[in-house]
Enzyme design. Structure first.
Site, mmCIF file in Angstrom:
data_model
loop_
_atom_site.group_PDB
_atom_site.id
_atom_site.type_symbol
_atom_site.label_atom_id
_atom_site.label_comp_id
_atom_site.label_asym_id
_atom_site.label_seq_id
_atom_site.Cartn_x
_atom_site.Cartn_y
_atom_site.Cartn_z
ATOM 1 N N VAL A 154 3.214 15.282 -2.540
ATOM 2 C CA VAL A 154 3.871 16.253 -1.673
ATOM 3 C C VAL A 154 4.013 15.715 -0.254
ATOM 4 C CG1 VAL A 154 3.751 18.588 -0.715
ATOM 5 C CG2 VAL A 154 2.970 18.145 -3.051
ATOM 6 N N GLU A 178 0.877 -1.168 0.000
ATOM 7 C CA GLU A 178 0.000 0.000 0.000
ATOM 8 C C GLU A 178 0.910 1.212 0.000
ATOM 9 O OE1 GLU A 178 -1.810 3.015 0.172
ATOM 10 O OE2 GLU A 178 -1.669 2.781 2.344
#
Length: 488
Positions: free
Chosen positions: A383, A252
């Site tokens: 980000v 994940e």
């Protein structure tokens, strides 16, 4: 009574009991204040192999434990998390920088994960198969053995327990390697919870450590399955290493999730979703709304309102109840500097700074970047900070192309007064998760979770079917009344 005192875990790892590690110890530091909160044990590769051997040795007894007893242990773990929610939330705030709401959310979800795992223990675990021969043929799901779980710093309690709880419920032993930066709220908490809940010694162990410990967890022959949550870059390395050793790796990974805002929305409602999706937990969530795709008719109003919302959000020490902080600190200076470089790089590339873009210590102001190009660093990359890059579109075809571009495919949010139009768009945008009329960040213990492409290997966690597939092996079994007869 408290869940634990600092002396319980100070300088130690958990191997069924708190023991001194070969790898020494590591500081536990509050990102908000810089104050050292204690020191945790730091496992090295040899610690991991010793733990894996123990876990393999005790696994068969735990797997043979009646499902009702395993379920009772998981239910008790969920109750303990609830009973000690205030103490655990306090550690989440102090150690990981989570604001009060985010800390409380993590504890609630962690408790729910245990309760759902308890129910998983009693689920059917096989199916009768048709066969041409006079015999009984069936497939059954059996425990895999030892499961290695590697969890990150950002949402440490949830991202650890959502693999630990179902793996335990299904009869596996589990080795958890939390990030050393959050080894208390993401490790020591779970060690004490499961110890008190009645998990036998050695079945669950907690091993904070560095890259050498993580590599050994993946390569040790006693560990059969790896469940990894973290960056795409690190996930590629884990996947490659697991593949060389013929192990399943559930990955994940990162995201750069689009939040689509169509021109029929209420601006205030859309901005509330956009702010939550980008600024919750300082943007340090894989599902964060990383790209705001807004129709050109409303983009100026949206940016103005989102910037005003960002400017009004209080930022401060979440453990100081007087600040009312909506955002806490970034986890460390390295991550803060990476965020700021992406913001300044985007401005240099032509984006307009509509709000934020400044910081004090580790407290980064929620930031809105307008008029981005597709090559703007904060738009094109993950980000992992409180930054909302906005890009306009003119047509649904253009929108679908923009939202589907890039390597990630974790979560998608579509805001519109016409939900069917949202669903039609979702059919054109590859994503493991879709929320129509909600932002991109959500998690429930009953739902499958996972992304596509650079976001991971699909929905490997959450919900009955995904967890059964993730943490068991499928075994084919046949039975007949007499030995088979063969031509020779």
């Amino acid at each position: 009574m408290a869940l634990f005192d600092t002396d319980v875990w100070s300088g130690r790892i958990f191997t069924g009991d708190w023991t001194v590690s070969r790898g020494g110890h590591s500081p536990v530091v509050s990102p908000a204040t810089g104050v050292e909160l204690g020191r945790v044990g730091f496992a090295d590769a040899e610690d991991v192999s010793t733990a894996a051997a123990t876990a393999a040795r005790v696994h068969s007894d735990w797997a043979a434990t009646p499902y009702s007893e395993r379920a009772a242990v998981l239910r008790r773990a969920g109750e303990l998390l609830h009973e000690h929610s205030a103490e655990i939330a306090d550690w989440l705030s102090r150690e990981s920088g989570a604001a009060a709401g985010m800390a409380g959310f993590q504890v609630r979800v962690a408790s729910a994960e245990c309760q759902e795992a308890a129910a998983l223990a009693s689920q059917p675990h096989g199916e009768i198969l048709r066969t041409e021969k006079p015999r009984l043929s069936f497939a059954r799901q059996v425990p895999a053995g030892v499961v290695g779980v590697i969890a990150p710093f950002n949402v440490p309690l949830i991202l650890g327990i959502r693999s630990v709880a179902p793996a335990l419920a299904l009869g596996n032993s589990v080795l958890l390697k939390p990030d050393p930066r959050t080894a208390v709220c993401g490790g020591a908490v779970l060690a004490e919870v499961f110890r008190r809940a009645g998990v036998p010694e050695g079945v669950f162990q907690v091993l904070p450590g560095g890259a050498d410990a993580g590599a050994r967890l993946v390569t040790d022959p006693n560990v059969r399955i790896i469940s990894f949550t973290g960056s795409t870059e690190a996930g590629r390395k884990v996947g490659e290493l697991a593949g060389r050793h013929l192990k399943r790796a559930h990955l994940e990974l990162g995201g750069n999730s689009p939040l689509v805002v169509l021109d029929d929305v209420d601006i205030d409602a859309a901005v509330a979703n956009g702010a939550w999706g980008s600024f919750l937990h300082q943007g340090q969530i894989c599902m964060t709304s990383g790209r705001h795709l807004v129709h050109e008719r409303i983009v100026e109003d949206y940016v103005e309102a989102l910037a005003a919302k960002a400017d009004a959000l209080p930022v401060g020490d979440p453990s100081d109840t007087t600040t009312g902080a909506a955002l806490g600190p970034i986890i460390d200076t390295g991550q803060r500097d990476r965020i700021h470089a992406m913001v300044t790089g985007s401005v240099q590339a032509g984006a307009r700074l509509a709000a934020g873009g400044t910081y004090e210590d580790l407290f980064y102001r929620p930031t809105v970047l307008a008029e981005n190009g597709t090559d703007s660093p904060a738009y094109a990359q993950e980000v992992f900070g409180p930054v909302a890059p906005v890009l306009s579109f003119s047509s649904l075809d253009e929108l679908a192309d923009l939202a589907a571009s890039g390597p990630y495919g974790l979560s998608l949010g579509v805001l519109t007064r016409n939900p069917m139009r949202g669903l039609e768009l979702a059919d054109r945008i590859p994503s493991g998760i879709v929320h129509i009329n909600d932002q991109t960040v959500d998690d429930e213990a009953v739902a499958p979770f996972g992304g596509l492409g650079a976001s991971g290997t699909g929905s490997r966690l959450g919900g009955t079917r995904a967890n059964l597939d993730a943490f068991t092996e499928t075994q084919w079994v046949t039975m007949q009344a007499e030995p088979a007869s063969h031509p020779f």
